[in-house]
Design a protein around this motif. Structure first.
Motif, short mmCIF file in Angstrom:
data_model
loop_
_atom_site.label_atom_id
_atom_site.label_comp_id
_atom_site.label_asym_id
_atom_site.label_seq_id
_atom_site.Cartn_x
_atom_site.Cartn_y
_atom_site.Cartn_z
N VAL A 1 0.82 -1.22 0.00
CA VAL A 1 0.00 0.00 0.00
C VAL A 1 0.85 1.27 0.00
O VAL A 1 0.33 2.37 0.17
CB VAL A 1 -0.97 0.02 1.21
CG1 VAL A 1 -1.94 -1.15 1.14
CG2 VAL A 1 -0.22 0.02 2.53
N GLY A 2 2.13 1.11 -0.22
CA GLY A 2 3.04 2.25 -0.21
C GLY A 2 2.66 3.33 -1.20
O GLY A 2 2.77 4.53 -0.91
N ILE A 3 2.16 2.92 -2.37
CA ILE A 3 1.79 3.91 -3.39
C ILE A 3 0.67 4.82 -2.89
O ILE A 3 0.70 6.03 -3.10
CB ILE A 3 1.40 3.22 -4.73
CG1 ILE A 3 1.14 4.24 -5.83
CG2 ILE A 3 0.18 2.33 -4.58
CD1 ILE A 3 2.37 4.85 -6.40
N GLY A 4 -0.31 4.26 -2.22
CA GLY A 4 -1.41 5.06 -1.68
C GLY A 4 -0.95 5.99 -0.58
O GLY A 4 -1.41 7.13 -0.47
N LEU A 5 -0.02 5.49 0.27
CA LEU A 5 0.51 6.33 1.34
C LEU A 5 1.29 7.51 0.77
O LEU A 5 1.11 8.66 1.20
CB LEU A 5 1.42 5.51 2.26
CG LEU A 5 0.73 4.45 3.12
CD1 LEU A 5 1.76 3.56 3.80
CD2 LEU A 5 -0.18 5.11 4.14
N VAL A 6 2.13 7.24 -0.24
CA VAL A 6 2.94 8.30 -0.85
C VAL A 6 2.04 9.31 -1.55
O VAL A 6 2.19 10.52 -1.39
CB VAL A 6 3.98 7.71 -1.82
CG1 VAL A 6 4.63 8.79 -2.67
CG2 VAL A 6 5.04 6.93 -1.05
N LEU A 7 1.06 8.82 -2.35
CA LEU A 7 0.16 9.74 -3.06
C LEU A 7 -0.72 10.53 -2.09
O LEU A 7 -1.00 11.71 -2.31
CB LEU A 7 -0.70 8.97 -4.06
CG LEU A 7 0.05 8.40 -5.26
CD1 LEU A 7 -0.87 7.51 -6.10
CD2 LEU A 7 0.66 9.50 -6.10
N GLY A 8 -1.14 9.89 -1.00
CA GLY A 8 -1.92 10.60 0.02
C GLY A 8 -1.12 11.73 0.65
O GLY A 8 -1.62 12.83 0.85
#
Length: 192
Positions: A8-15
């Motif tokens: 879920v790193g992509i969602g954390l970074v984009l968030g």
């Protein structure tokens, strides 16, 4: 913990990028308030001039000054603050861009954290997290674009012009939220 966060790193970074953008956009709205008004007023004038063009002289130039020109500058050379309803509405849309960027950034982070704890395949976590993050970035940008376009082309046309961007963003956020919801149900109802 680290392995649970990785999908879920992509969602954390984009968030987090959404939050940074929202914060810096708010700073720009405050610090660049007068410049924003000038930009909105200038974008409004060409549209008005196309509808009502002043009479031209024999040399082909117009020497009349419109009331919009006079209203654009206050008595002391300062831009008026939201005296024009179109400019006020446009500024409201720009502000909504900030509000939505902050809210959807937090939602993308929350969705990603919840996804990291669910018993669903990692690839599904990545898809849901990425959808929430990308959608959270796209949807608020639609408000900002609409805010800058509205004075020139009108509210309705500006709304229609950004509908594909807004619709895409909303769809992605809903996909991420739906996957998270059903993943949460599966995890809660499954006995391990």
């Amino acid at each position: 913990m680290r392995e649970g966060i990785r999908p879920v790193g992509i969602g954390l970074v984009l968030g987090m990028l959404s939050l940074f953008f929202g914060i810096f956009w708010a700073i720009y709205l405050v610090a660049g308030h007068e410049q924003i008004h000038k930009t909105l007023e200038q974008s409004k004038r060409p549209a008005m001039e196309e509808k009502i063009s002043p009479p031209e002289t024999q040399d082909g130039h117009s020497h009349n000054h419109s009331r919009a020109d006079e209203a654009a500058v206050g008595s002391e050379g300062q831009m008026p603050t939201h005296e024009d309803p179109a400019i006020g509405e446009a500024h409201e849309m720009l502000t909504r861009g900030h509000i939505h960027e902050m809210g959807l950034g937090m939602l993308a982070i929350a969705i990603s954290v919840v996804l990291s704890m669910l018993f669903i395949p990692d690839w599904l976590k990545t898809i849901a997290s990425a959808c929430a993050g990308v959608g959270g970035l796209f949807y608020p940008v639609a408000w900002i674009v609409m805010g800058f376009r509205a004075p020139a082309i009108g509210m309705e046309a500006a709304d229609k012009s950004v509908m594909p961007i807004a619709g895409f963003g909303i769809a992605l956020v809903l996909i991420g939220l739906a996957i998270t919801f059903f993943g949460t149900l599966k995890t809660v109802l499954t006995r391990r």
